[in-house]
Structure formats: C-alpha cells, structure tokens
Write an enzyme that holds these catalytic residues in place. Structure first.
Site, mmCIF file in Angstrom:
data_model
loop_
_atom_site.group_PDB
_atom_site.id
_atom_site.type_symbol
_atom_site.label_atom_id
_atom_site.label_comp_id
_atom_site.label_asym_id
_atom_site.label_seq_id
_atom_site.Cartn_x
_atom_site.Cartn_y
_atom_site.Cartn_z
ATOM 1 N N GLU A 221 0.887 -1.181 0.000
ATOM 2 C CA GLU A 221 0.000 0.000 0.000
ATOM 3 C C GLU A 221 0.915 1.217 0.000
ATOM 4 O OE1 GLU A 221 -3.316 -0.022 -0.092
ATOM 5 O OE2 GLU A 221 -3.651 -2.172 0.125
ATOM 6 N N CYS A 255 -2.249 9.681 2.537
ATOM 7 C CA CYS A 255 -1.803 9.017 1.304
ATOM 8 C C CYS A 255 -2.719 9.344 0.129
ATOM 9 C CB CYS A 255 -1.719 7.511 1.505
ATOM 10 S SG CYS A 255 -3.262 6.761 1.997
HETATM 11 P P1 NAD Z 1 8.057 4.916 5.041
HETATM 12 O O1 NAD Z 1 8.107 4.099 3.802
HETATM 13 O O2 NAD Z 1 9.185 5.826 5.322
HETATM 14 O O3 NAD Z 1 7.926 3.984 6.336
HETATM 15 C C1 NAD Z 1 6.897 3.022 6.472
HETATM 16 C C2 NAD Z 1 7.365 1.904 7.390
HETATM 17 O O4 NAD Z 1 8.458 1.263 6.765
HETATM 18 C C3 NAD Z 1 7.825 2.334 8.770
HETATM 19 O O5 NAD Z 1 7.256 1.468 9.740
HETATM 20 C C4 NAD Z 1 9.324 2.134 8.723
HETATM 21 O O6 NAD Z 1 9.862 1.735 9.955
HETATM 22 C C5 NAD Z 1 9.462 1.012 7.724
HETATM 23 N N1 NAD Z 1 10.774 0.936 7.057
HETATM 24 C C6 NAD Z 1 11.719 1.896 6.929
HETATM 25 N N2 NAD Z 1 12.775 1.415 6.231
HETATM 26 C C7 NAD Z 1 12.505 0.143 5.931
HETATM 27 C C8 NAD Z 1 13.194 -0.886 5.217
HETATM 28 N N3 NAD Z 1 14.398 -0.685 4.670
HETATM 29 N N4 NAD Z 1 12.588 -2.080 5.073
HETATM 30 C C9 NAD Z 1 11.372 -2.306 5.595
HETATM 31 N N5 NAD Z 1 10.661 -1.371 6.263
HETATM 32 C C10 NAD Z 1 11.218 -0.165 6.428
HETATM 33 O O7 NAD Z 1 6.679 5.697 4.977
HETATM 34 P P2 NAD Z 1 6.103 6.768 5.982
HETATM 35 O O8 NAD Z 1 6.902 8.024 5.877
HETATM 36 O O9 NAD Z 1 5.945 6.162 7.323
HETATM 37 O O10 NAD Z 1 4.641 7.010 5.375
HETATM 38 C C11 NAD Z 1 4.378 7.904 4.349
HETATM 39 C C12 NAD Z 1 4.241 7.187 3.029
HETATM 40 O O11 NAD Z 1 3.310 6.144 3.143
HETATM 41 C C13 NAD Z 1 3.698 8.106 1.934
HETATM 42 O O12 NAD Z 1 4.338 7.814 0.716
HETATM 43 C C14 NAD Z 1 2.223 7.717 1.854
HETATM 44 O O13 NAD Z 1 1.604 7.995 0.635
HETATM 45 C C15 NAD Z 1 2.300 6.255 2.121
HETATM 46 N N6 NAD Z 1 1.035 5.767 2.650
HETATM 47 C C16 NAD Z 1 0.289 4.926 1.892
HETATM 48 C C17 NAD Z 1 -0.934 4.487 2.354
HETATM 49 C C18 NAD Z 1 -1.806 3.553 1.555
HETATM 50 O O14 NAD Z 1 -2.755 3.037 2.129
HETATM 51 N N7 NAD Z 1 -1.530 3.319 0.288
HETATM 52 C C19 NAD Z 1 -1.394 4.921 3.600
HETATM 53 C C20 NAD Z 1 -0.603 5.779 4.338
HETATM 54 C C21 NAD Z 1 0.612 6.197 3.867
#
Ligand code: NAD
Length: 480
Positions: A221, A255
C-alpha cells in the site's frame, strides 16, 4: 525492541517471535468463527476503551494532532471496519460453490478459505492506528496470527500499542515489534506467509525485494501523486471546499490527499478565490487552532520548505491561504500554513515528489479533458484520482482512460472508507488490496477442492491406452 542492537540479535529475536507464532498456527490451523470474533473484539476494545490514550499519544507524536481527526480517521474508521467484518465474517468463511464442467458431473467444486499462517504488517506514521490495525483486522478475520511493526516516527503511539496488544493478546496470537528502520528491514526479511506493507514507494521497493527472497507474497500500500481534475462543468465552489478539506485533513499528510489540481485555465482564478474562501471558513485562525494538525517532525517540515523554495526558484508564485498574522508563530509549533503553488512546471520538485503536506499546486489545462488525462498518464499511476463535474462524457473518458488505485467523483478521500470496495494502489502506488471482504480474501488461501463422485467414468481414461481412451478423448473434445 531496544535501539542499537546488533543486526544478528535483532534477527534472532524476530525469528524467535515468528517461530512461536507459527507453532501456534500449527496447533490451531483453522480457528473457528468464535475465535476470530474474539480476536476482533479485542482489537475493538483496544480501539474503543483506550481511544482517549491513543488520541493523546498520537497528538504527542505529531506535536499536535487534531483530536477530531484522530477520532474520525484512526479510531472510528477502525471501529466501523471491525463492525463490518463481524457482520459478514460467517458468510465470507463459508465454502463457496464453483461450477463444475459437464464432463465432470456429478462431481462438485468448492472453494475453501484457509488461513495463510503468520501475517507480517509494517505500518507508517500518518494514520498510525488505522494503518496498523486495518490489516490486522483482515489478518484475524482470515484466521491468521499477526506480527506488527509500527512506525518509529510515532514512538508514543507505537509504545502504547505494543503495551495494549501485550495486555489483550497472548504472545502466540499477536506481537508488536517496535524499533527503527534497522528493525523494520530485518522484519521485512522474515519468512512470513504474507506481508502487508504500507508506506512510501521507495521503501516499498526494498520490502518487495526482501520478501521476494522468501517468496513471501506482499500487499504493498504505497503513495504517490494523486491528481484532482476540476472539469469545465464543475461547481467551483463545492469542488474548492472539498479540495480544501481533503488537502488540509491531517495537514495534507494523507496518502490519498489530492496532491495537485488540474483546472481549466479560464477557471483558475475562480478556483483560487474559492479555495481561499473555503480555507478561511474551515480554519479562521491557524495558530493554536486545535483543528489544524502539525507536521510530524523537523525533517518533514524542512522537506516541505525545500519543495517551496525550489518552486520559487523555478518561477512559481506562492499564495498562502492564510494571512501572515494568522500564521505567525506557526513554525515553532511545526505547523505549515496551507499554500497554493501557482504556475508550477513539471521540472519542479513539487511536481515530481509526493507532497505529503498542505501545499497545493494548481496546474492549468485548456479545458479539453484529454489534455488533463494525458498529463496524468505521462506520470506514475496514482493511488487516488478525483474528478469534479457534471459532464457525463468527460466523466466516462476520465474513468476509462486513466488507471488509479481508486476514484472519488465530486469529492475526495471517501472511496477509502468504503468497506464494501477494495482499497489498494496500482503500479508505483501499490499492489494488492484490502478492506472488508478483499482483506479477508487477500490474507486467506482460497483453496479449490474437487469432490469426485462415486459415479464417474474417469477409469475409462486409465492406461493401457487404446480404443476406449480414444473414444473418451473424442467425447471430451466434443463437450469440453
Ligand atoms: P516509510 O516508507 O518511510 O515507512 C513506512 C514503514 O516502513 C515504517 O514502519 C518504517 O519503519 C518502515 N521501514 C523503513 N525502512 C525500511 C526498510 N528498509 N525495510 C522495511 N521497512 C522499512 O513511509 P512513511 O513516511 O511512514 O509514510 C508515508 C508514506 O506512506 C507516503 O508515501 C504515503 O503515501 C504512504 N502511505 C500509503 C498508504 C496507503 O494506504 N496506500 C497509507 C498511508 C501512507
């Protein structure tokens, strides 16, 4: 999990947790309806009975998060998703009939939904409760066990969730793992039976690679730039009010927020004036306004300043949607005043990166919807698309000629909260979908079972092959 542990120690601890959950799956491979409803009711208790604590923790993490927005988009959304699942679960769990081709009658086909095992969930910070527990609802409905890694950017919420889950669930039902990106990375390398990742497209790519090594199926997602098209036929005032709401909810850290607007050039000024009016009405003051949420941390605040500076340097005009007096002192509170970005060009960072904040570029087109469609199709497939208007021809063209995760017509955001529709991205905005029955199916193995009848002619196909076989084959070709 404590910060700064050696990678081997992190991996071993995570492996041990997964092993424990997997062993529990083996002892109870097909949890019955009662068990699943019990798990759901515990998620409900966490959400409803501890709603106030959750609300406070999230606000602490943001600096300030509107309590009403947490109520709307984190707490009540999860509570209604649990209610919907509870209402329909018995029906979803029933074996489904599938047709049987003539030549196999009177045998029958059934599709059985079976738990996959242990579902891993990695969730982001922007709607921390909704996006951590949403996939958990689907996982438990489908009879799985859950291992969850919430975001390190919401430490108060994540610690509270870990505590609540430990209070309401045993360690072989659901476990919350806290920690930083190093822990998240190790988490994504575990051999889950399914991994649901919600977050950025960039991190999503790493997660997909890590999961591929184990052939772990993923639901991704992700994010991206979701466009809103204001059609020539749109009511500008209602479109502007809806866009202001959708963009400024959670200060744009959503998002599915409208990332930028496409508007006919001769309607731009009317839209801008309507956006100014609508914002003024929703947020008469910004400083100390409890309804207006802060930016999650300094890094993201500075990132937004960077997008604005780059836009100015490349010739955009900025139109703050609040007076300077209103927004005085907001920087200290890490509140970003809403800003319209006029005359943006495709080279600007603000038109290339997901904005994820209260900045709204206004892109103009010459009034022919095909131009707007081409603009969208020249970019990555968005998570959401919004269209405002009344012209059925243009409406059909946009729906048929663009591909996006979901669409709301004459409003924004609300397709996300429809439990009877799947929610998920496409292309760079994600793969797979969940919510309601789609979540149940995504986290179940849909096992086709063929029940042979004692009355059947299959033995006529057995070797040694000869005339009988040839006649049977001819017959099969005729009716098959
Ligand atoms: P992010 O990708 O920075 O982090 C998300 C999660 O990934 C966190 O729990 C983090 O600890 C983990 N993470 C970080 N590095 C990682 C790695 N190397 N391997 C695995 N996991 C890792 O995203 P964010 O800043 O927390 O959220 C914002 C983003 O999420 C935006 O792009 C937004 O559009 C998207 N988002 C999408 C949805 C959806 O339903 N499609 C909903 C909310 C947010």
């Amino acid at each position: 999990m404590e910060m700064n542990l050696a990678p081997e120690v992190i991996a071993q601890t995570l492996e041990a947790t997964l092993k424990r959950l997997r062993a529990a799956c083996r002892t109870q491979p097909h949890p019955d309806l009662q068990q699943r409803l019990d798990w759901l009711s515990r998620l409900e208790k966490i959400t409803v009975q501890h709603g106030a604590e959750i609300n406070q923790a999230i606000s602490k993490d943001f600096g300030h998060r509107s309590a009403h927005e947490t109520e709307l988009a984190d707490l009540s959304l999860i509570a209604s998703s649990i209610k919907h699942t509870r209402r329909h679960l018995a029906g979803w769990m029933k074996p489904r009939r599938a047709a049987t081709a003539l030549q196999y009658l009177p045998a029958k086909n059934r599709l059985l939904s079976q738990p996959l095992g242990v579902v891993g969930i990695i969730s982001p910070w922007n709607y921390p409760h909704q996006l951590a527990l949403g996939p958990a609802i689907a996982a438990f409905a489908a009879g799985n066990r859950v291992m969850l890694k919430p975001s390190e950017l919401t430490p108060h919420y994540s610690a509270l969730l870990a505590k609540l889950v430990a209070d309401y669930f045993s360690e072989d039902e659901m476990v919350v793992i806290t920690g930083g990106a190093d822990v998240a990375k190790a988490f994504s390398e575990l051999r889950f039976d399914h991994l649901v990742f919600t977050g950025s497209t960039a991190v999503g790519r790493h997660v997909a690679v890590a999961a591929a090594k184990n052939l772990t199926p993923v639901t991704l997602e992700l994010g991206g730039k979701s466009p809103a098209i204001v059609d020539v036929s749109a009511n500008i005032k209602t479109a502007a009010a809806s866009l202001a709401f959708g963009k400024l909810l959670n200060a744009g850290q959503t998002c599915v927020a409208p990332d930028y607007v496409l508007v006919p050039a001769d309607k731009r000024d009317e839209l801008v004036a309507a956006l100014v009016a609508a914002t003024g009405k929703m947020y008469p003051v910004l400083e100390d306004n409890p309804d207006y949420t802060a930016i999650i941390n300094d890094h993201h605040y500075q990132r937004l300043q960077g997008l604005l500076n780059d836009a100015i340097e490349q010739g955009a005009q900025l139109l703050p949607l609040t007076s300077t007096a209103q927004s005085a002192g907001m920087t200290a509170a890490r509140k970003q005043a809403p800003v319209l970005v006029l005359n943006p060009t495709p080279d600007m960072r603000i038109m290339q990166e997901e904005i994820f904040g209260p900045l709204l570029p206004i892109v103009t087109y010459q009034g022919n919807v095909k131009e707007a469609i081409e603009f969208i199709n020249n970019r990555e497939r968005p998570l959401a698309l919004y269209w405002y208007g009344t012209d059925n021809g243009n409406h059909d063209l946009v729906l048929q000629q663009t591909v996006s995760g979901g669409v709301t017509i004459n409003d924004c955001l609300w397709h996300l909260s429809q439990e009877s529709q799947p929610f998920g991205g496409v292309g760079a905005s994600g793969m797979g979908a969940y919510h309601g029955e789609w979540g149940f199916r995504a986290l179940s193995k849909e096992k086709p079972v063929f029940y042979q009848s004692s009355l059947n002619g299959m033995h006529l196909l057995y070797p040694p092959y000869g005339k009988t076989f040839a006649r049977m084959l001819k017959l099969l070709k005729l009716i098959g």
